[in-house]
Design a protein around this motif. Structure first.
Motif, PDB file in Angstrom:
ATOM      1  N   UNK A  50      -4.737  12.037  -2.808  1.00 32.86           N
ATOM      2  CA  UNK A  50      -4.865  10.662  -2.696  1.00 32.86           C
ATOM      3  C   UNK A  50      -3.609   9.978  -2.338  1.00 32.86           C
ATOM      4  N   UNK A  51      -3.738   8.988  -1.232  1.00 32.29           N
ATOM      5  CA  UNK A  51      -2.538   8.393  -0.669  1.00 32.29           C
ATOM      6  C   UNK A  51      -2.077   7.330  -1.848  1.00 32.29           C
ATOM      7  N   UNK A  52      -0.589   7.289  -1.792  1.00 27.17           N
ATOM      8  CA  UNK A  52      -0.286   5.953  -2.373  1.00 27.17           C
ATOM      9  C   UNK A  52      -0.256   4.838  -1.787  1.00 27.17           C
ATOM     10  N   UNK A  53      -0.140   3.835  -2.424  1.00 28.67           N
ATOM     11  CA  UNK A  53      -0.040   2.459  -1.632  1.00 28.67           C
ATOM     12  C   UNK A  53       0.883   2.556  -0.631  1.00 28.67           C
ATOM     13  N   UNK A  54       1.903   3.392  -0.662  1.00 27.92           N
ATOM     14  CA  UNK A  54       3.017   3.163   0.344  1.00 27.92           C
ATOM     15  C   UNK A  54       3.178   4.435   1.230  1.00 27.92           C
ATOM     16  N   UNK A  55       2.105   5.143   1.281  1.00 22.65           N
ATOM     17  CA  UNK A  55       2.076   6.358   1.929  1.00 22.65           C
ATOM     18  C   UNK A  55       0.969   6.695   2.644  1.00 22.65           C
ATOM     19  N   UNK A  56       0.712   7.779   3.348  1.00 22.24           N
ATOM     20  CA  UNK A  56      -0.658   8.253   4.136  1.00 22.24           C
ATOM     21  C   UNK A  56      -0.343   7.575   5.461  1.00 22.24           C
ATOM     22  N   UNK A  57      -1.544   7.738   6.527  1.00 23.30           N
ATOM     23  CA  UNK A  57      -1.865   7.394   7.681  1.00 23.30           C
ATOM     24  C   UNK A  57      -2.024   5.781   7.601  1.00 23.30           C
ATOM     25  N   UNK A  58      -1.427   5.075   8.548  1.00 19.27           N
ATOM     26  CA  UNK A  58      -1.474   3.652   8.624  1.00 19.27           C
ATOM     27  C   UNK A  58      -2.932   3.098   9.190  1.00 19.27           C
TER      28      UNK A  58
END
Length: 392
Positions: A50-58
């Motif tokens: 699961x992407x954190x709020x500050x990570x992952x694709x935009x």
């Protein structure tokens, strides 16, 4: 650089020492006798990635992301679509980075935590599928080509079959020309010129469009001084005039938040001929928010266009033509809530130019307005008294 270089040297030298000793090192010998290497995979031990709020694709609010213009299998009821265009501005460029800034400002938002006290709902649980359709690959060298690309992209998505079941209560078929349901698009600009190709597309589906225009500027001027070609008539301050010439606008549009400098009363007379009434920025003090909402609802019934410069530049500095004395984000959000239930066929937020921002103030505000747009598009009436008020 020292620490990075040191880590690189260590990574390079340790394996060499192992190789010279010709020894089959075990995990315990390398990590220490008390260390153990967990044999479980990430999925077994921690679950989904699961992407954190500050990570992952935009993508906007971490929504599923598709290149919908080429992926015909991507289904949606509401699409978030970027239009990174800024080559028709009259002052500060930079809004081509607006879609990126708005998506970045939305990182703390997500569909699982979309409920707000002010709306009393989570727009992502209201029965319609919302996805991010990426950006239109707009040519930055030829404005005529760029405007056509935006129109073709918007028309392409507008023609898609909505994702929701056919037996669900209709939304747009009541007002569309062909009597069919069409998805709706929330556009991230880009300078304000993007509204012209959007209006051309919407006209094909719905006929003349009524516009709720939140802005500091009228954008109904006939031409910018010094224009020398037909294409140069189209700017972020003239697109409504061109749209009126082309018959794209109904005669009951309205501006809200106007406070720009004018050439004189003749600008307002011209504005009236284009089909707009004006609510000035000062009217919020003289009339109050409830009266402004009533006046807008009495006047119109269609799509909202939000120029970020309707907000005071002290609270949203990242815009191409800042005008002092604007509304606050809280005031605008209250007005947007009061407009729920109108016949919205689309929504746009424009003129976010992040090079002039500070600490993502404008990008965060714009992302929050898009969240409001979603609830506004998906609800049948303004929210009642918030739940927490009933406990006071």
């Amino acid at each position: 650089m020292y620490f990075a270089l040191q880590a690189l040297l260590l990574a390079a030298t340790v394996p060499q020492s192992w190789a010279h000793q010709h020894h089959d090192w075990s995990t315990q010998e390398v990590l220490g006798q008390d260390s153990t290497l967990d044999d479980k995979t990430w999925l077994e031990k921690y679950g989904p990635q699961i992407d954190q709020t500050f990570s992952g694709p935009l993508s906007f609010s971490h929504l599923p992301y598709f290149r919908c213009l080429e992926n015909t299998e991507a289904s949606f009821d509401i699409a978030i679509l970027g239009m990174p265009f800024d080559t028709a501005v009259t002052y500060r460029p930079g809004a081509r980075f607006g879609p990126f800034a708005i998506r970045s400002g939305s990182r703390r938002q997500r569909d699982l935590r979309g409920y707000t006290l002010s709306w009393g709902n989570n727009p992502y649980t209201l029965g319609q599928k919302v996805i991010d359709c990426g950006d239109v690959p707009i040519n930055p060298f030829d404005n005529a080509l760029a405007v056509d690309q935006m129109e073709v992209a918007y028309t392409t998505l507008l023609a898609r079959k909505p994702a929701r079941d056919e037996d669900v209560e209709p939304v747009t078929s009541r007002i569309s020309r062909d009597g069919k349901e069409h998805p709706r698009i929330v556009t991230l600009g880009g300078d304000h010129t993007i509204v012209l190709p959007i209006l051309r597309s919407l006209y094909k589906a719905y006929g003349p469009i009524t516009v709720i225009h939140f802005d500091a500027h009228l954008d109904t001027w006939a031409a910018y001084p010094g224009q020398t070609s037909e294409q140069s008539r189209i700017t972020h301050g003239t697109f409504f005039y061109i749209a009126r010439e082309e018959g794209l606008l109904a005669n009951n549009s309205i501006h809200a938040g106007i406070r720009c400098k004018l050439g004189g009363i003749e600008d307002l007379e011209n504005d009236d001929s284009v089909g707009f009434q004006v609510i000035s920025t000062d009217d919020i003090d003289d009339l109050g928010i409830p009266t402004i909402i009533s006046k807008i609802r009495e006047r119109v019934g269609d799509s909202p266009v939000l120029d970020i410069d309707v907000i005071d530049p002290g609270l949203a500095p990242a815009t191409g033509t800042p005008e002092a004395g604007g509304w606050t984000p809280r005031e605008l959000k209250r007005i947007l809530r009061g407009l729920a239930g109108l016949n919205f066929v689309g929504a746009d937020i424009v003129e976010v130019a992040p090079a002039y921002d500070n600490a993502e103030i404008t990008g965060i505000a714009a992302a929050d307005f898009v969240h409001d747009f979603l609830s506004m598009l998906l609800t049948k009436e303004p929210p009642k008294q918030p739940v927490h008020h009933r406990r006071l």
